[in-house]
Scaffold this motif. Structure first.
Motif, short mmCIF file in Angstrom:
data_model
loop_
_atom_site.label_atom_id
_atom_site.label_comp_id
_atom_site.label_asym_id
_atom_site.label_seq_id
_atom_site.Cartn_x
_atom_site.Cartn_y
_atom_site.Cartn_z
N ARG A 13 11.81 -6.56 11.57
CA ARG A 13 11.27 -7.98 10.97
C ARG A 13 9.84 -8.22 10.59
NH1 ARG A 13 13.80 -13.78 12.64
NH2 ARG A 13 12.58 -14.89 10.81
N ARG A 14 9.11 -7.81 11.51
CA ARG A 14 7.51 -7.75 11.57
C ARG A 14 7.19 -6.82 10.23
NH1 ARG A 14 4.37 -7.04 17.44
NH2 ARG A 14 4.90 -8.89 17.78
N ARG A 15 7.78 -5.74 9.96
CA ARG A 15 7.58 -4.98 8.86
C ARG A 15 7.99 -5.30 7.79
NH1 ARG A 15 9.34 -0.55 12.36
NH2 ARG A 15 11.35 -0.78 11.76
N ALA A 16 8.60 -6.47 7.63
CA ALA A 16 9.35 -7.09 6.47
C ALA A 16 8.32 -8.10 5.89
CB ALA A 16 10.63 -7.67 6.58
N GLN A 17 7.45 -8.55 6.71
CA GLN A 17 6.43 -9.58 6.57
C GLN A 17 5.38 -8.92 5.52
OE1 GLN A 17 4.58 -10.83 10.14
NE2 GLN A 17 6.41 -12.71 10.50
N SER A 18 4.77 -9.78 4.55
CA SER A 18 3.96 -9.49 3.51
C SER A 18 2.57 -9.32 4.48
CB SER A 18 3.89 -10.26 2.42
OG SER A 18 3.46 -11.72 2.87
N PRO A 19 1.50 -8.71 3.71
CA PRO A 19 0.10 -8.60 4.43
C PRO A 19 -0.35 -10.07 4.43
CG PRO A 19 0.34 -6.99 2.94
CD PRO A 19 1.55 -7.80 2.91
N ALA A 20 -0.15 -11.10 3.21
CA ALA A 20 -0.59 -12.41 3.16
C ALA A 20 0.21 -13.43 4.52
CB ALA A 20 -0.36 -12.94 1.87
N LEU A 49 -7.07 -5.00 20.09
CA LEU A 49 -7.23 -4.84 18.69
C LEU A 49 -5.72 -4.69 17.92
CD1 LEU A 49 -10.06 -2.45 18.36
CD2 LEU A 49 -10.07 -4.97 18.47
N SER A 50 -5.22 -5.52 17.36
CA SER A 50 -3.97 -5.53 16.69
C SER A 50 -3.65 -4.35 15.90
CB SER A 50 -3.36 -6.68 16.05
OG SER A 50 -4.34 -7.05 15.20
N MET A 51 -2.56 -3.87 15.66
CA MET A 51 -1.76 -2.80 14.79
C MET A 51 -1.54 -3.83 13.58
SD MET A 51 0.10 -0.05 17.06
CE MET A 51 1.42 -1.13 17.72
N ASP A 52 -1.11 -3.15 12.43
CA ASP A 52 -0.88 -3.68 11.21
C ASP A 52 0.51 -4.86 11.47
OD1 ASP A 52 -3.22 -2.70 9.94
OD2 ASP A 52 -1.99 -1.22 8.76
N SER A 53 1.28 -4.40 12.08
CA SER A 53 2.48 -5.21 11.91
C SER A 53 2.54 -6.27 13.01
CB SER A 53 3.82 -4.27 12.07
OG SER A 53 3.65 -3.66 13.61
N GLU A 54 1.61 -6.11 13.83
CA GLU A 54 1.27 -7.22 15.04
C GLU A 54 0.87 -8.46 14.57
OE1 GLU A 54 0.87 -4.72 19.18
OE2 GLU A 54 -0.94 -4.61 17.99
N PRO A 55 0.98 -9.78 15.26
CA PRO A 55 0.16 -10.76 15.01
C PRO A 55 -1.16 -10.46 15.11
CG PRO A 55 1.94 -11.31 16.64
CD PRO A 55 1.94 -9.58 16.41
N GLY A 56 -1.82 -10.57 14.29
CA GLY A 56 -3.47 -10.12 14.10
C GLY A 56 -4.12 -10.86 15.20
#
Length: 187
Positions: A13-20, A49-56
């Motif tokens: 589900r995290r990977r499915a989120q868009s960068p925006a 420091l968050s990874m790309d798919s984590e809450p930033g």
């Protein structure tokens, strides 16, 4: 739900989120976290420091720096433990084989967490009792075993669940921040 199945579903589900969507969530999380007096008035905060798919965590860390708060971040060690370094925005960052961004800097030792007002930890989910579902390597459970300062997880709103599978060694958090707001674990 088993831990493995829960991790698989939550990561998908995290990977499915868009960068925006992730960027919008990161800014909302920062605003909510800074509104927590414990965080907003801190002199030193441990974060990651968050990874790309984590809450930033980027907007939160930047805002803490703007307020003069010292931020310490984890460095993973070969023995599956964590050490801590002071986060300097201009310091070089290396991405580990696990995809975790880690800055360079002098190591502070495990006791650095005891000097923080709050420790902000990653999680895939948090339940209403404060049980945190991590990625399964146990780095944070080992690092937090003797920590007495409050622990706060950052999760997406759908990752705040009624219950997550947990073991006796899993260290619970006292609060979770989502893009929708703060959840305090009832004491």
């Amino acid at each position: 739900m088993t831990k493995a199945r829960g991790r698989e579903e939550l990561l998908a589900r995290r990977r499915a989120q868009s960068p925006a969507e992730r960027a919008e969530s990161a800014h909302a999380i920062a605003m909510h976290a800074l509104a927590v007096p414990l965080v907003g008035r801190a002199r030193r905060v441990a974060c990651y420091l968050s990874m790309d798919s984590e809450p930033g965590t980027g907007p939160l860390i930047a805002a803490l720096h703007e307020r003069g708060v010292e931020v310490v971040v984890p460095i993973s060690l070969p023995d599956h433990s964590l050490d801590w370094v002071v986060h300097e925005p201009a310091a070089p960052v290396v991405v580990t084989g696990l995809g975790i961004p880690e800055p360079e800097g002098p190591r502070l030792g495990a006791d650095a967490l005891r000097t923080c007002s709050v420790v902000i930890v990653p999680a895939l989910a948090v339940d209403h009792a404060g049980h945190r579902l991590g990625r399964g390597a146990g780095y944070y459970d080992r690092a937090l075993a003797d920590v007495t300062v409050p622990l706060c997880a950052l999760v997406f709103a759908h990752e705040l669940l009624p219950e997550v599978p947990h073991e006796p060694h899993d260290v619970p958090v006292q609060m979770a921040v989502t893009p929708s707001g703060l959840f305090r674990v009832p004491s």
